[in-house]
Scaffold this active site. Sequence first.
Site, PDB file in Angstrom:
ATOM      1  N   ARG A 176       0.819  -1.222   0.000  1.00  0.00           N
ATOM      2  CA  ARG A 176       0.000   0.000   0.000  1.00  0.00           C
ATOM      3  C   ARG A 176       0.849   1.266   0.000  1.00  0.00           C
ATOM      4  NH1 ARG A 176      -5.246  -0.135   2.390  1.00  0.00           N
ATOM      5  NH2 ARG A 176      -4.710   1.768   3.520  1.00  0.00           N
ATOM      6  N   ARG A 180       7.069   7.300  -5.326  1.00  0.00           N
ATOM      7  CA  ARG A 180       6.883   8.140  -6.509  1.00  0.00           C
ATOM      8  C   ARG A 180       8.198   8.736  -6.975  1.00  0.00           C
ATOM      9  NH1 ARG A 180       2.448  11.064  -3.496  1.00  0.00           N
ATOM     10  NH2 ARG A 180       0.595   9.735  -3.702  1.00  0.00           N
ATOM     11  N   ARG A 253      -4.684  -5.191  16.080  1.00  0.00           N
ATOM     12  CA  ARG A 253      -3.836  -4.158  16.661  1.00  0.00           C
ATOM     13  C   ARG A 253      -4.725  -2.972  17.026  1.00  0.00           C
ATOM     14  NH1 ARG A 253       0.694  -4.911  19.014  1.00  0.00           N
ATOM     15  NH2 ARG A 253       1.699  -2.985  18.286  1.00  0.00           N
ATOM     16  N   ARG A 284       3.344   8.222  15.839  1.00  0.00           N
ATOM     17  CA  ARG A 284       3.179   9.531  15.198  1.00  0.00           C
ATOM     18  C   ARG A 284       2.570  10.519  16.172  1.00  0.00           C
ATOM     19  NH1 ARG A 284      -1.482   8.140  10.620  1.00  0.00           N
ATOM     20  NH2 ARG A 284      -3.074   7.361  12.041  1.00  0.00           N
ATOM     21  N   GLU A 304       0.286   8.657  19.337  1.00  0.00           N
ATOM     22  CA  GLU A 304      -0.346   7.363  19.144  1.00  0.00           C
ATOM     23  C   GLU A 304       0.633   6.232  19.510  1.00  0.00           C
ATOM     24  OE1 GLU A 304      -3.271   8.691  15.448  1.00  0.00           O
ATOM     25  OE2 GLU A 304      -1.911   6.987  15.210  1.00  0.00           O
ATOM     26  N   TYR A 352      -9.591  -4.630   6.499  1.00  0.00           N
ATOM     27  CA  TYR A 352      -9.150  -3.238   6.574  1.00  0.00           C
ATOM     28  C   TYR A 352      -9.889  -2.426   5.520  1.00  0.00           C
ATOM     29  CZ  TYR A 352      -6.327   0.913   7.006  1.00  0.00           C
ATOM     30  OH  TYR A 352      -5.928   2.205   7.227  1.00  0.00           O
ATOM     31  N   ASP A 354     -10.861   1.620   4.263  1.00  0.00           N
ATOM     32  CA  ASP A 354     -10.855   3.070   4.368  1.00  0.00           C
ATOM     33  C   ASP A 354     -12.303   3.545   4.413  1.00  0.00           C
ATOM     34  OD1 ASP A 354      -8.064   3.482   4.382  1.00  0.00           O
ATOM     35  OD2 ASP A 354      -7.982   3.285   2.204  1.00  0.00           O
TER      36      ASP A 354
END
Length: 378
Positions: A176, A180, A253, A284, A304, A352, A354
């Site tokens: 994922r 670039r 998790r 983060r 987190e 999972y 989004d």
Amino acid sequence: MAATNPHYDYLIVGSGLFGAVFAYEATRAGKKCLVIDKRNHLGGNVYCENIADINVHVYGPHIFHTNSKRIWDYVNQFTTFNRFTNSPLANYYGELFNLPINMNTFYQFWKITSPTEARQKISDQISKLPFKKAGNLQEQALLMVGPEIYEKLIRHYTEKQWGRDATRLPASIIKRLPVRYNYDNCYFDDTYQGVPVGGYNKLVAKLLAGIDFKTGVDFNTNRYELTALAKKVIYTGAIDAYFDHSHGHLEYRSLQFKTEVLDMENFQGNAVVNYCDPKSKFTRIVEHKHFEFGRQSKTVITREYPVMADKNVEPYYPINDDRNNAILKKYQTMAAQNHNVVFGGRLAEYKYYDMHQVIASALKVCNRELYTAFEVEV
């Protein structure tokens, strides 16, 4: 078993996006719904709390992104979305790097400005690896970006996030990750991106307007009484909990959030900064005001800390390894035999998702149940 004299057509367990979208569409189709949630608020994980005049994403940052104009138009009928795009930074022992990995990152590592040079640099590193095919996450990442970037930006962050060595994680997880060869710092490639102006509570409130709801209600401890209220149940909780963990516990998790109000206007200058070194126990820091370009005199940050989910910690990320997937199949077989219960959403499907995928999945269920929503691809 269906209720004998139900007051509602649907009991919807969970007020996150899946449940809220289904409740909206069912009500629009003339069905009577009751939405329940074990938390003391509506909205599931997209719930926001206003702290110091800042909309705080209580369960972690939620940036809406999709390539589907239908899904984008769908959510925009309820509230206005701003133009926020996620451009995180990575902090490795005080060094800062742009994410996703792109030409800015390559320049920060090697002072390279040409995509051709960057490809050659990574290709040279990959050529020295003792393998050509990935058998785990570490090997997949090394084949994508080489050892230097892997060591600083991927390895320790990933191992903190998942609580296990990268060699014990499936290669699919890291696929994922965008890489670039341009200077685009926008993390997601999707055409449509943003955050609701005023927070996600406005979206959920519009979806559930006029619909009966109860918070602080745990379905799995009051199952028979609650099921008797409706002809059918839409269940968005953990599928293993529904079946009393009869085939064992599915692993997730989770995250623990430590939020602070700081007496300063700007803490880190960015919404999300990943901490990729092994010394930092958190993964983060999120500075919430940047999601809505805030200029308040104070700021709110959240660290987190990844942990394993248990009965006292909310499950977030399914661990789709061979063991858990084998257990899941057993629960899916049981679910298929429950004709008066529909299982949907991240926890019920152990998948999972989004946000745009959750909404698309809910609308597909609406098509099957109600024949009023439009057909979309998940």
